[in-house]
Design an enzyme around this catalytic site. Sequence first.
Site, PDB file in Angstrom:
ATOM      1  N   ALA A  41       0.835  -1.200   0.000  1.00  0.00           N
ATOM      2  CA  ALA A  41       0.000   0.000   0.000  1.00  0.00           C
ATOM      3  C   ALA A  41       0.874   1.256   0.000  1.00  0.00           C
ATOM      4  CB  ALA A  41      -0.931  -0.012   1.220  1.00  0.00           C
ATOM      5  N   PHE A  97      -6.741   2.042  -4.004  1.00  0.00           N
ATOM      6  CA  PHE A  97      -6.319   1.272  -5.194  1.00  0.00           C
ATOM      7  C   PHE A  97      -5.397   0.107  -4.809  1.00  0.00           C
ATOM      8  CE2 PHE A  97      -6.302   5.552  -7.712  1.00  0.00           C
ATOM      9  CZ  PHE A  97      -7.679   5.540  -7.791  1.00  0.00           C
ATOM     10  N   GLU A 156       8.956  -4.228 -10.394  1.00  0.00           N
ATOM     11  CA  GLU A 156       7.504  -4.121 -10.627  1.00  0.00           C
ATOM     12  C   GLU A 156       7.241  -3.658 -12.063  1.00  0.00           C
ATOM     13  OE1 GLU A 156       5.416  -1.525  -7.902  1.00  0.00           O
ATOM     14  OE2 GLU A 156       3.646  -1.463  -9.182  1.00  0.00           O
TER      15      GLU A 156
HETATM   16  C1  FAD Z   1      -6.209  -1.186 -10.838  1.00  0.00           C
HETATM   17  C2  FAD Z   1      -5.169  -0.464 -10.044  1.00  0.00           C
HETATM   18  C3  FAD Z   1      -4.404  -1.177  -9.142  1.00  0.00           C
HETATM   19  C4  FAD Z   1      -3.448  -0.517  -8.348  1.00  0.00           C
HETATM   20  N1  FAD Z   1      -2.748  -1.237  -7.420  1.00  0.00           N
HETATM   21  C5  FAD Z   1      -1.964  -0.568  -6.532  1.00  0.00           C
HETATM   22  C6  FAD Z   1      -1.353  -1.257  -5.421  1.00  0.00           C
HETATM   23  O1  FAD Z   1      -1.490  -2.470  -5.278  1.00  0.00           O
HETATM   24  N2  FAD Z   1      -0.640  -0.520  -4.537  1.00  0.00           N
HETATM   25  C7  FAD Z   1      -0.475   0.838  -4.658  1.00  0.00           C
HETATM   26  O2  FAD Z   1       0.163   1.439  -3.810  1.00  0.00           O
HETATM   27  N3  FAD Z   1      -1.021   1.498  -5.705  1.00  0.00           N
HETATM   28  C8  FAD Z   1      -1.768   0.843  -6.620  1.00  0.00           C
HETATM   29  N4  FAD Z   1      -2.354   1.529  -7.671  1.00  0.00           N
HETATM   30  C9  FAD Z   1      -2.135   2.968  -7.788  1.00  0.00           C
HETATM   31  C10 FAD Z   1      -1.341   3.400  -9.000  1.00  0.00           C
HETATM   32  O3  FAD Z   1       0.018   3.082  -8.874  1.00  0.00           O
HETATM   33  C11 FAD Z   1      -1.611   4.910  -9.187  1.00  0.00           C
HETATM   34  O4  FAD Z   1      -2.963   5.039  -9.630  1.00  0.00           O
HETATM   35  C12 FAD Z   1      -0.670   5.559 -10.169  1.00  0.00           C
HETATM   36  O5  FAD Z   1       0.640   5.624  -9.654  1.00  0.00           O
HETATM   37  C13 FAD Z   1      -1.117   6.978 -10.547  1.00  0.00           C
HETATM   38  O6  FAD Z   1      -1.399   7.750  -9.397  1.00  0.00           O
HETATM   39  P1  FAD Z   1      -2.799   8.549  -9.323  1.00  0.00           P
HETATM   40  O7  FAD Z   1      -3.883   7.578  -9.633  1.00  0.00           O
HETATM   41  O8  FAD Z   1      -2.859   9.247  -8.021  1.00  0.00           O
HETATM   42  O9  FAD Z   1      -2.737   9.603 -10.498  1.00  0.00           O
HETATM   43  P2  FAD Z   1      -2.161  11.082 -10.399  1.00  0.00           P
HETATM   44  O10 FAD Z   1      -0.823  11.063  -9.785  1.00  0.00           O
HETATM   45  O11 FAD Z   1      -3.207  11.951  -9.778  1.00  0.00           O
HETATM   46  O12 FAD Z   1      -2.012  11.451 -11.944  1.00  0.00           O
HETATM   47  C14 FAD Z   1      -3.041  12.092 -12.735  1.00  0.00           C
HETATM   48  C15 FAD Z   1      -2.440  12.463 -14.091  1.00  0.00           C
HETATM   49  O13 FAD Z   1      -1.380  13.395 -13.889  1.00  0.00           O
HETATM   50  C16 FAD Z   1      -0.222  12.949 -14.562  1.00  0.00           C
HETATM   51  N5  FAD Z   1       0.982  13.389 -13.865  1.00  0.00           N
HETATM   52  C17 FAD Z   1       1.301  13.206 -12.558  1.00  0.00           C
HETATM   53  N6  FAD Z   1       2.514  13.701 -12.293  1.00  0.00           N
HETATM   54  C18 FAD Z   1       2.994  14.206 -13.470  1.00  0.00           C
HETATM   55  C19 FAD Z   1       4.198  14.840 -13.863  1.00  0.00           C
HETATM   56  N7  FAD Z   1       5.191  15.053 -12.994  1.00  0.00           N
HETATM   57  N8  FAD Z   1       4.351  15.204 -15.160  1.00  0.00           N
HETATM   58  C20 FAD Z   1       3.361  14.989 -16.052  1.00  0.00           C
HETATM   59  N9  FAD Z   1       2.185  14.379 -15.745  1.00  0.00           N
HETATM   60  C21 FAD Z   1       2.007  13.996 -14.473  1.00  0.00           C
HETATM   61  C22 FAD Z   1      -0.332  11.434 -14.566  1.00  0.00           C
HETATM   62  O14 FAD Z   1       0.496  10.849 -15.553  1.00  0.00           O
HETATM   63  C23 FAD Z   1      -1.810  11.249 -14.831  1.00  0.00           C
HETATM   64  O15 FAD Z   1      -2.052  11.352 -16.204  1.00  0.00           O
HETATM   65  C24 FAD Z   1      -3.267   0.875  -8.499  1.00  0.00           C
HETATM   66  C25 FAD Z   1      -4.022   1.584  -9.441  1.00  0.00           C
HETATM   67  C26 FAD Z   1      -4.971   0.938 -10.194  1.00  0.00           C
HETATM   68  C27 FAD Z   1      -5.799   1.756 -11.162  1.00  0.00           C
END
Ligand code: FAD
Length: 385
Positions: free
Chosen positions: A125, A159, A248
């Site tokens: 997590a 998530f 990963e």
């Molecule tokens: C099905 C699923 C399973 C998952 N499993 C796990 C899990 O087991 N453990 C865990 O910890 N997490 C898990 N995740 C989380 C996943 O790793 C995150 O959703 C992912 O890292 C993106 O973070 P966010 O959703 O907060 O998007 P955000 O960080 O809010 O991003 C939103 C948008 O902004 C863009 N963005 C962000 N920063 C920048 C930048 N510096 N420059 C340009 N664009 C940018 C992103 O590319 C994206 O398009 C899971 C997610 C999903 C959907």
Amino acid sequence: MRRTVFNEDHEAFRETIRAFIEAEVVPVYDEWFAAGQAPRDFYYKLGELGIFGISVPEEFGGAGMETHKFEAVLYEETSRAGVMFGGSGVHVLLALPYLKMLATDEQKKRFLPKFVTGEEMWAIAMTEPGTGSDLAGMKTTAKLSEDGSHYVLNGAKTFITGGVHADKVIVCARTAPPTAEDRRHGISLFCVDTKSEGYSVGRKLDKLGLKVSDTAELAFVDVKVPVEDLLGEENKGFYYLGHNLASERWGIAYGAYAQAAAAVRFAKQYVQERTVFGKPVAHFQNTKFELAACQAEVDAAQAVADRALEALDAGELTPAEAASAKLFCTEVAHRVIDRCLQLHGGYGYMNEYPIARLYADNRVNRIYGGTSEIMKTIIAKDMGL
Ligand SMILES: Cc1cc2nc3c(=O)[nH]c(=O)nc-3n(C[C@H](O)[C@H](O)[C@H](O)COP(=O)(O)OP(=O)(O)OC[C@H]3O[C@@H](n4cnc5c(N)ncnc54)[C@H](O)[C@@H]3O)c2cc1C
């Protein structure tokens, strides 16, 4: 081109897995799909099959093989059959590298034997409702108690794959505020027992794809985590995350390549069977060109995925190379699966066809484990930009 990554042992493993999928997964997969998760008992079967212990040292019940090649075979075989092994991917691919790298001997003795049998399933997590890409912004805290016997964990995660079934979760939390020079400082990792008081599993999230893998919200209210369950050194969590995210990301890259290869296989079969205007769809030049272009992309992705696999096994895969492999393979899979679905016409949009499930399952590969944009950021930084 001749592939050199797999030997006879890997191919024998492939046969075993293929037979296992046919017997134990395919007949019940629609039920899992409808239920939105694989049953808990299935993980015991995976444990019995030896899948969880392949790279766990023999003294803890595993087979002690220091390689990711069997995982690679698993990706190819599950994709080939259009199935997934529930949320168990995180157990081996995500959680195990942390346990192997950071756990003390005492922790290994406590955790790994049950890890291998599937008696205890693990998740990790990191992500929080307010922060995913920017992990340094996490708000979950772990404060050391006055008597120094335990940490008190408070916060929320979202998530989390495998979060519904998990018995243990590696939770990332702040043990110290960020410093002026380094906002990544102060994050630590903990092995949290999901039966602890104050630990709760929130919603099982309703996803676009990956229907058989449970993904959940987690909440921690004054959860007591014994100091013995700190993983690695305090405040060095971000460094550990940076190190392990490479494996990963290789896994996501490999899975995406395998899904793209499976999509071509499904489409090739479909266009030979489906007749339109009195001819098989395969008859049209457009179909041949589309599938040929897809095959060329899959060949390239396979070469990248295999090379990254060799580098990972040799301990040489850098974070930037892993990001590059993930970016390339997941973008290839996105294009290829879409084109292969198009060749199925309306049937490609129906969940009873594996191409539809692949399409939905694959979408997240460009998001989780770090988005494509974050992969580009890592690669650009490595290029000195
Ligand atoms: C099905 C699923 C399973 C998952 N499993 C796990 C899990 O087991 N453990 C865990 O910890 N997490 C898990 N995740 C989380 C996943 O790793 C995150 O959703 C992912 O890292 C993106 O973070 P966010 O959703 O907060 O998007 P955000 O960080 O809010 O991003 C939103 C948008 O902004 C863009 N963005 C962000 N920063 C920048 C930048 N510096 N420059 C340009 N664009 C940018 C992103 O590319 C994206 O398009 C899971 C997610 C999903 C959907």
